[in-house]
Structure formats: C-alpha cells, structure tokens
Design an enzyme around this catalytic site. Structure first.
Site, short mmCIF file in Angstrom:
data_model
loop_
_atom_site.label_atom_id
_atom_site.label_comp_id
_atom_site.label_asym_id
_atom_site.label_seq_id
_atom_site.Cartn_x
_atom_site.Cartn_y
_atom_site.Cartn_z
NE ARG A 113 -11.63 -23.65 48.99
CZ ARG A 113 -11.72 -23.17 47.75
NH1 ARG A 113 -11.38 -23.89 46.72
NH2 ARG A 113 -12.18 -21.95 47.51
CG ASP A 122 -17.17 -20.77 40.76
OD1 ASP A 122 -16.92 -20.63 39.56
OD2 ASP A 122 -16.99 -19.88 41.61
CG ASP A 123 -14.50 -23.39 44.57
OD1 ASP A 123 -14.16 -22.21 44.58
OD2 ASP A 123 -15.52 -23.83 45.15
CD GLU A 125 -18.04 -20.67 44.64
OE1 GLU A 125 -18.68 -20.64 43.59
OE2 GLU A 125 -16.79 -20.62 44.67
CG ASP A 126 -15.51 -21.30 48.40
OD1 ASP A 126 -15.14 -21.54 47.24
OD2 ASP A 126 -15.32 -20.20 48.94
CE LYS A 146 -17.42 -17.46 44.16
NZ LYS A 146 -16.34 -17.51 43.19
CE1 TYR A 158 -16.48 -13.87 43.93
CE2 TYR A 158 -14.69 -12.85 42.70
CZ TYR A 158 -15.44 -13.96 43.02
OH TYR A 158 -15.15 -15.17 42.44
CG ASN A 170 -8.75 -16.15 45.32
OD1 ASN A 170 -8.03 -15.28 44.86
ND2 ASN A 170 -9.49 -16.95 44.58
O1 LIG Z 1 -14.18 -16.57 45.25
C1 LIG Z 1 -13.15 -16.40 44.59
O2 LIG Z 1 -12.53 -15.36 44.53
C2 LIG Z 1 -12.66 -17.53 43.73
C3 LIG Z 1 -13.10 -18.81 44.30
O3 LIG Z 1 -14.11 -19.35 43.94
C4 LIG Z 1 -12.34 -19.33 45.44
O4 LIG Z 1 -11.23 -18.88 45.70
O5 LIG Z 1 -12.90 -20.20 46.10
MG LIG Z 2 -14.89 -20.58 45.47
#
Ligand SMILES: O=C([O-])CC(=O)C(=O)O
Ligand SMILES: [Mg+2]
Length: 619
Positions: free
Chosen positions: A197, A310-311, A287-288, A215, A144, A451
């Site tokens: 992203r 999630d973000d 996600e992203d 994830k 991760y 991150n």
């Molecule tokens: O993945 C991770 O560490 C946290 C997250 O969702 C991101 O930064 O997009």
């Molecule tokens: Mg993310």
C-alpha cells in the site's frame, strides 16, 4: 609532503579503533612511519604516521560519505592523494549549494529533480543533507511526498545505484545472512515496507523501495539521525498488481503475493534477524503495509520489539496534533467535536483511536469518546445494522444506527464538525459535502489526508471556496497557497513527517526498547504547542516546514523524557541534561576537516590514542 608534522603522528579519520595496535607498535619505533597509498596498504615516509584504514585516492572521492568535491583544501588533496583528481578551483560548501540549486531549478519535471537529488546523495552525502535540511519547504515535496510516489511508480525506469536491501520471500531461512551483507555495523533504525500500500497508490511491490529510502532521508534531514545508522529495506513477497507483473521493467519477484502462514513466518524471521544483527533496541518502522497486515502486525510485535507503524501511529499523531491546534480556532475542545472519517483503514483507525485517547484526557469515558467518532467506508456508514456488519479492524467505531450509503447524506445527518479523509479517493469531498460542513458549524475542520496529491479528498482551494473561507484545512500532501477574498492562505501539511523523525530521534538517543501509544500523544501535543500565532494568521494549524528540525528535537526531548519516566530507556545512567544528550548525537552536515588527525605525540610520553581534530571553521 608531511614536513610540518614530522614529530607527530598523523592518523586519518574515520574509525581509528582497529588500528590502535598498529599505531602503538609504530609509537614504540618512531622512525618507522606508515602512509597508506591505497585504502589498505602501507609504506614508509619519514616522520609521520597515517593510520591505515583511511580511504585514500580516488576511493575517497567515490565514497559519498567522505566526498566533498571541490571543497577539499590543497592540504587535504595532498594528504589524501587526490591532488590532480579534482579541478584546481576550491569551493566552499555554500558555493556548492548554490550550484546545486541552479542545477535543480533547470529541471522542469519533478522526477528529474528527484533524480538529481538521488544522484547528489550518491555522490556527496553531506551536501545532499545540507541542501535538504536548509531548504525543506522546497525539496521535501521532491524527495518525499508527492514526487516520491511518482518515483515509485517509475522505479523500474529510474533504478540505478541500489540503496538499501531487497529481501525476498525466496530468502526465507537466510535473512540474517542477507543482513550481514549490509556494510554498516551500527544500524539503529530500519524502515521497511512490503510495498502493498504505497501511499494511496496501492500495490507497487518492489517499486515501493522509494518510500523507506525517502523516509530515512527525512530521519537525517529533519531529525539529524546519522545516515549510516539508517537502513531502508523492501520485503519482496511478490505483487498482485497485474500491470507490474507484465511490466518488462519490473525489478521485483514476478509472482503473486505470498500470504498467510508463509508470509507471517517470513516477517517473524525478518524481525528476529534484525535484532540479532543490530540489537534488541533497533527501531523497526513499518511503512505502507496494507490494511490486512498493518494493524495485525503492529499488535503482534509492539510489545516484543522497538517498533511502530508510521501509517497508523505517525499519521494519527500528526492528525491529532492538527485537531489540538484547531481547538484554538474553533474554541471547541476535542471532546466537543463530532468526527466523521472517510475511509476506515489503518490511518482512520489510528487517528480515531488516538483522538479518543486525547478526549479521555479531557474527561470523557472511552465509550463517550468513541460515540463521537463515525466512519464511512466503501460500503457506507459503519453501522452494525448494515449488511455484512462492521469490519473486524474497525469494530470499535461501528454504531447502532441506520445504514447509509450516501456520503453527502451522512455529512448532513451526522453533522460532523471535523471531517477527516483517509480514503485515497481523490475528490471525494465534493463541493456539496464541503458546503454541508459549512452549514454544520461555524469553523468546520477539514482534513484531506490521502497521499499523494492526486488522492487528496479535496484541494485546499476547494475547501475554502465551498465553506466561505471559514474552514480549517490540512492535507497530507502539499497544496499551493489558497486565494480567498483577496487574502492568501498557506494551509498546512498534516503529514507524518512532522512526527516520525522526532519520535525516532528520541527513541534512538535513549535506546528505548518499546514505543507506547502515549509517545505519539506526547508527540502530537508537542507539535501542536509549536504552532505559532503567525501560523494561525495564514490559516495553518501546523508549523512551517522550515521549523520542522527544531520541532523534531522538541519531540525527541519529550519522547526521551517519557522513555525514562516509564522505564523504557536503556541508556544509563540517565543523562542529566537530556537536551544536550540528544543534540550531541545529531548528524552534522557541514563539512569537517578531512586532514589526517594530528596527535601531539612525543616518544617519551605514554602512548594515548587521543585524536586532536582541528575544529573546522564552519561549525
Ligand atoms: O509518505 C507520506 O507522505 C505519508 C505516509 O506515510 C503515507 O501516505 O503512507
Ligand atoms: Mg506511509
């Protein structure tokens, strides 16, 4: 070979269902007995029956879900037709874990460690998940954040055995058919990205696949959601990343991103196709996605599907949990803080909104709560008076104040007690900014949440060094321990991995059909309550990562309770013991016996397909 069971039926796991008919026929003619030689054919052997759907022979070893490597017993090796395909030595899972550890430790480069773990997951799923689940602190940074970010950047190079589905814009009109190609019929959770992203790394197009895969590994390792119920998907609509478009290794569609109506129709079709294939309660985790789509799509789908971003929401929940836990250090209520966010994207807005909701529970009006939250983006402080005004997605946090483009000046003027970085600008919390925070308040709260590590607004060490060690610090990616004034501090990782696995477990266990914002506040509270005095003593406002599995279960329990309280659950009747209900559904990564299931069957008895599975000793 099967002499000891000559009067019983032998049936191999898994999935005996479709072969009940066959078993029933055989039961009526006990002399006719069937053993499969390969996965799908049968022949006769005196005395025993093995259900034909067992994967036997080399195929058993090649299936990562079934493979146990040298841990197969002699009996299992013989029964499964794999005797001789393995070296003579029998190994316990514990011995195998030791070898894995030694093997990974030999690699110096984290990307190589990542590749070892990917390969392990492809080879022996239970071993992979046990290794991960029992050594979270060690391996989370590999499978991760932050290593997964590097893996995404190098995805073209490391792409080997595919995992998950790639659905491209060219598949528009046929998405359901593609979903039908996925071999698992019982998917409960889909994590998907369009790669625009990826962490703080920007548009990585189809290379973003590493993220949903990572994830979902956490779904299983941290919350016991069964791997076959998880499906990672990348929606490939092209990329605007010029480097990728000219990268000979790039594995995605080599074209600019499709946007607008065509993109929206594609996402619409995707959402519909998933619930058509797997049911209305399938959990869909965004996600992203880039800012322009993330909030907009969440709003569009949140009341129609079982979905969350999630973000926005996971990150918000973990950050608010940190803020809640920090109140125990600062002795200030949430509603007594002034918050300044660097970055006004989806994460900032998510955290700010949930913080406002939490302040409202302390008695403020929404307006009073919002007045305590400031944001600063690429064009400066979000002031309604600035040129161009406040961007639409962050309107709620624009202020009627003098525009200010200098961040350090803002920190001095607004005097925030909490500084929250979601900017993806590495090092943006300069020593001066941090020193100013130390002047603003006795115990400044500093979150560098971007991150991966290179994008963090400051390091943990810099935060301590520039605030006389008085800060309360958390980051999105892990940092090594801080040394300050002869003492060592282990700062916490305010990463959404504390939240999304537990929320997902609660949602899946109750077949909840929508995920209200309140669930993320509940998750935040639960997480904050799990921070111990010991954590505080070493400077941590999050529990140790090694506690994350227990925390996920606690979060799942609270989420499940809420799902029933709010009439959102569809598992009926409501389980009397909700905790046992959740625990009973969780994945077990210890090996189970692979021997054919033995039925204590006698010809004169009514045939009952009742597997009596020997209980493995190690559970
Ligand atoms: O993945 C991770 O560490 C946290 C997250 O969702 C991101 O930064 O997009
Ligand atoms: Mg993310």
């Amino acid at each position: 070979m099967f002499t000891t069971a000559s009067k019983s039926l032998l049936c191999c796991s898994p999935a005996i269902g479709p072969h009940r008919a066959l078993a029933a026929i055989l039961a009526r003619s006990p002399s006719l007995v069937t053993v499969p030689t390969q996965s799908r054919d049968y022949h006769e052997v005196t005395g025993n029956i093995i259900c034909p759907n067992v994967v036997r022979g080399i195929d058993h070893l090649r299936d990562p879900r079934l493979n146990k490597g040298l841990a197969f017993t002699l009996q299992e090796r013989q029964a499964l037709g794999i005797h001789g395909l393995l070296a003579a030595k029998f190994k316990s899972q514990e011995e195998q874990l030791e070898i894995c550890t030694i093997s990974i430790d030999r690699y110096e480069d984290n990307l190589n460690k990542y590749l070892y773990l990917v390969e392990l997951q492809d080879r022996n799923e239970k071993l992979f998940f046990r290794l991960l689940a029992e050594n979270i602190e060690k391996y989370l940074p590999i499978v991760y954040t932050p290593t997964v970010g590097l893996a995404c950047q190098k995805f073209g190079l490391i792409y080997r055995r595919p995992r998950g589905l790639f659905i491209t814009i060219n598949d528009k009109g046929h998405i359901f058919n593609i979903l039908k190609n996925w071999p698992e019929p019982d998917v409960r959770a889909v994590v998907f990205t369009d790669g625009e992203r990826i962490l703080g790394l920007g548009d990585l197009g189809a290379y973003g696949m590493g993220i949903p895969v990572g994830k979902l590994s956490l779904y299983t390792a941290l919350a016991g959601i069964k791997p076959h119920q998880c499906l990672p998907i990348t929606l490939d609509v092209g990329t605007d990343n010029e480097d990728l478009l000219t990268d000979p290794l790039y594995i995605g569609l080599r074209q600019k991103r499709v946007r607008g109506k065509e993109y929206d129709e594609f996402i619409d079709e995707f959402m519909e196709a998933v619930v058509l294939r797997y049911g209305q309660n399938t959990l869909l985790q965004f996600e992203d996605f880039a800012l322009a789509n993330a909030g907009r799509l969440l709003k569009k789908y949140r009341n129609k599907y079982c979905t969350f971003n999630d973000d926005i929401q996971g990150t918000a929940s973990v950050a608010v949990a940190g803020l809640m836990a920090a109140t125990r250090f600062t002795k200030r209520k949430l509603s007594e803080n002034i918050y300044l966010f660097l970055g006004a994207g989806s994460a900032s807005n998510g955290i700010a909104s949930l913080t406002v909701a939490a302040m409202v529970t302390e008695g403020l009006t929404e307006k009073q709560a919002r007045d305590r939250v400031f944001m600063f983006d690429i064009d400066g402080l979000l002031s309604t008076r600035r040129e161009g005004g406040v961007p639409e997605h962050a309107k709620a946090f624009g202020k009627d104040v003098e525009p200010e483009k200098d961040f350090e000046a803002c920190v001095a003027k607004i005097k925030p007690s909490c500084l929250i970085g979601c900017s993806t600008v590495g090092g943006a919390f300069t020593p001066k900014v941090l020193q100013q925070m130390a002047k603003n308040t006795e115990r400044p709260v500093i979150f560098a949440l971007s991150n991966p590590t290179s994008k963090a607004e400051c390091t943990a060490q810099a935060a301590y060094d520039n605030t006389e060690g008085r800060c309360i610090f958390a980051s999105g990616s892990p940092f090594p321990p801080v040394k300050y004034n002869g003492k060592e501090y282990h700062t916490g990782q305010g990463n959404n991995s504390y939240i999304f696995p537990g929320v997902a477990l609660g949602v899946i266990a109750t077949a909840t059909h929508h995920i209200p914002e309140g669930m993320f506040l509940t998750a935040a509270r639960t997480l904050a309550e799990n921070v111990s005095e010991k954590d505080f003593e070493i400077g941590r406002i999050y529990p140790s990562l090694s506690a994350i599995r227990d925390i996920s279960v606690n979060i799942a329990f609270e989420v499940a309770k809420m799902a029933y309280d709010e009439g959102l659950a569809s598992v009926y009747p409501q389980p009397q013991d909700l905790m046992s209900h959740i625990l009973n559904q969780m994945y077990r990564y210890h090996y189970e016996c692979s021997m054919p299931i033995v039925w204590d069957w006698k010809p004169e008895e009514k045939f009952d397909v009742r597997p009596i599975q020997p209980v493995p000793k190690n559970i």
